[in-house]
Design a protein around this motif. Structure first.
Motif, PDB file in Angstrom:
ATOM      1  N   VAL A 194       0.632   8.851  -6.019  1.00 42.70           N
ATOM      2  CA  VAL A 194       0.665  10.229  -5.350  1.00 42.70           C
ATOM      3  C   VAL A 194       1.492  11.189  -6.258  1.00 42.70           C
ATOM      4  O   VAL A 194       1.392  12.204  -6.455  1.00 42.70           O
ATOM      5  N   PHE A 195       2.814  10.594  -6.225  1.00 51.84           N
ATOM      6  CA  PHE A 195       3.715  11.306  -6.977  1.00 51.84           C
ATOM      7  C   PHE A 195       3.275  11.590  -8.450  1.00 51.84           C
ATOM      8  O   PHE A 195       3.367  12.680  -9.159  1.00 51.84           O
ATOM      9  N   ALA A 237       0.644   3.888  -2.974  1.00 51.10           N
ATOM     10  CA  ALA A 237       0.183   5.061  -2.715  1.00 51.10           C
ATOM     11  C   ALA A 237       1.399   6.227  -3.070  1.00 51.10           C
ATOM     12  O   ALA A 237       0.886   7.090  -3.474  1.00 51.10           O
ATOM     13  N   GLY A 238       2.320   5.774  -2.691  1.00 54.24           N
ATOM     14  CA  GLY A 238       3.492   6.646  -2.937  1.00 54.24           C
ATOM     15  C   GLY A 238       3.650   7.003  -4.410  1.00 54.24           C
ATOM     16  O   GLY A 238       3.758   7.959  -4.778  1.00 54.24           O
ATOM     17  N   SER A 239       4.051   5.839  -5.110  1.00 53.14           N
ATOM     18  CA  SER A 239       3.803   6.159  -6.617  1.00 53.14           C
ATOM     19  C   SER A 239       2.538   6.713  -7.215  1.00 53.14           C
ATOM     20  O   SER A 239       2.704   7.674  -8.059  1.00 53.14           O
ATOM     21  N   PHE A 270      -3.580  10.393  -1.589  1.00 52.53           N
ATOM     22  CA  PHE A 270      -3.335   9.342  -0.644  1.00 52.53           C
ATOM     23  C   PHE A 270      -4.324   8.464   0.037  1.00 52.53           C
ATOM     24  O   PHE A 270      -4.343   7.285  -0.166  1.00 52.53           O
ATOM     25  N   ALA A 312      -2.235  16.039  -2.538  1.00 50.57           N
ATOM     26  CA  ALA A 312      -1.615  14.746  -2.215  1.00 50.57           C
ATOM     27  C   ALA A 312      -2.157  14.183  -1.227  1.00 50.57           C
ATOM     28  O   ALA A 312      -2.304  12.853  -1.220  1.00 50.57           O
ATOM     29  N   SER A 348       0.881  -1.249  -0.008  1.00 49.95           N
ATOM     30  CA  SER A 348      -0.007   0.100   0.085  1.00 49.95           C
ATOM     31  C   SER A 348       0.813   1.404  -0.116  1.00 49.95           C
ATOM     32  O   SER A 348       0.547   2.206  -0.626  1.00 49.95           O
ATOM     33  N   ILE A 349       1.941   1.198   0.842  1.00 48.19           N
ATOM     34  CA  ILE A 349       2.914   2.330   0.826  1.00 48.19           C
ATOM     35  C   ILE A 349       3.397   2.639  -0.560  1.00 48.19           C
ATOM     36  O   ILE A 349       3.593   3.770  -1.000  1.00 48.19           O
ATOM     37  N   ILE A 350       3.830   1.374  -1.245  1.00 45.39           N
ATOM     38  CA  ILE A 350       4.442   1.572  -2.642  1.00 45.39           C
ATOM     39  C   ILE A 350       3.359   2.089  -3.667  1.00 45.39           C
ATOM     40  O   ILE A 350       3.594   2.978  -4.367  1.00 45.39           O
ATOM     41  N   TYR A 392      -5.974   6.305  -2.794  1.00 41.93           N
ATOM     42  CA  TYR A 392      -5.323   5.249  -2.896  1.00 41.93           C
ATOM     43  C   TYR A 392      -5.117   4.269  -1.849  1.00 41.93           C
ATOM     44  O   TYR A 392      -5.391   2.899  -2.061  1.00 41.93           O
ATOM     45  N   TRP A 393      -5.181   4.953  -0.586  1.00 38.29           N
ATOM     46  CA  TRP A 393      -4.975   3.896   0.559  1.00 38.29           C
ATOM     47  C   TRP A 393      -6.481   2.973   0.828  1.00 38.29           C
ATOM     48  O   TRP A 393      -6.426   2.047   1.331  1.00 38.29           O
TER      49      TRP A 393
END
Length: 295
Positions: A83-84, A79-81, A204, A200, A75-77, A207-208
């Motif tokens: 959001v960027f 959401a991070g990708s 996030f 952002a 989820s971190i990967i 996505y989360w």
């Protein structure tokens, strides 16, 4: 004036305190229920202060092959990708639209607004993504569909730039030798931190909390599930297990912390958002207010 009246100020504080209590109690009840035994929930109902504190629900969740930690990392990967990429696409679309001299500006603005009203539907969208772009069972299937860029976010950023970034500042940067991309990176983006933080945070959260992409586009690679999809599979397995043992002699359903697991799942799912929101609150409020009201 009425704002200087101490009684009125006291009423304001009391009213705000009541609102805070109304917002905090459900979360507190959720957390306390996740530490309550299944027997107590079934016999006495939910309580803000459980009589017996137990970690069985969390012990069960974190003992299932380390799946929670892996799903958190995915989820971190994702959401991070996401959001960027969302921020890059949104800014690159919104910045030109904020310029009056952009050729074909009305066409691009209409094209953006049109996508807010109509779409191809679920089945054509699924066919395009899976048969044309081949994102099924890939990381792109968790990032691209439905969440990559929002027309509403583009409109908010465009409005914020138009209202808060003077053209004279950008022109001065260009006189000093900066090109369009240099002016965007060095002048416009630093002045747009509130709206960027707002977009952002919204991206996030999207996505989360998303689990539909995992259901539609991830079928064989369950190791790519995010936290929401993983928690759903755990909940389904608990329901199946509960239904299987309910008819067996000598096994009490109260011994299986199904309700506590449901509450623990909710706590695990919402915890990162609760942690992040205070850091983005100031930018979120300012960005929403200026980006959607002015202009």
């Amino acid at each position: 004036m009425i704002t200087n009246n101490k009684v009125f100020i006291a009423i304001q504080y009391i009213f705000l305190f009541c609102l805070v209590i109304m917002a905090v109690i459900p979360f507190w009840l959720l957390i306390s229920s996740s530490f309550t035994t299944e027997k107590e929930i079934l016999e006495s109902g939910y309580s803000l202060f459980p009589k017996i504190v137990t970690f069985d629900a969390y012990r069960y969740l974190f003992s299932v092959s380390g799946g929670v930690l892996r799903a958190y990392m995915m989820s971190i990967i994702i959401a991070g990708s996401g959001v960027f990429t969302c921020l890059v696409l949104t800014i690159l679309f919104a910045y030109p639209l904020s310029k009056q001299e952009l050729p074909g500006k009305n066409f691009f603005a209409f094209f953006l607004f049109f996508t807010m009203l109509f779409n191809g539907g679920l089945v054509p969208t699924y066919m395009v993504y899976t048969q044309l772009f081949h994102i099924k069972d890939t990381l792109f299937g968790m990032i691209i569909p439905g969440l990559l860029m929002s027309p509403f976010s583009v409109i908010m950023v465009r409005t914020y730039i138009t209202s808060n970034v003077a053209n004279e500042i950008v022109d001065a940067a260009k006189i000093d030798g900066a090109g369009d991309y240099r002016a965007l990176l060095s002048v416009v983006i630093p002045l747009c931190k509130p709206i960027i933080g707002t977009i952002a945070l919204m991206s996030f959260i999207g996505y989360w909390n998303n689990w539909t992409n995992g259901i539609y586009y991830i079928q064989n690679r369950t190791d790519m599930y995010g936290i929401q999809n993983y928690l759903k599979t755990v909940l389904d397995s608990v329901n199946v297990l509960q239904s299987q043992i309910s008819g067996q002699v000598g096994i009490d359903v109260k011994d299986l912390p199904s309700m506590g697991i449901r509450m623990a799942l909710a706590v695990i799912g919402v915890l990162p958002v609760l942690i992040m929101y205070p850091f983005f609150q100031k930018s979120f409020i300012k960005g929403i207010t200026i980006g959607s009201v002015k202009g």
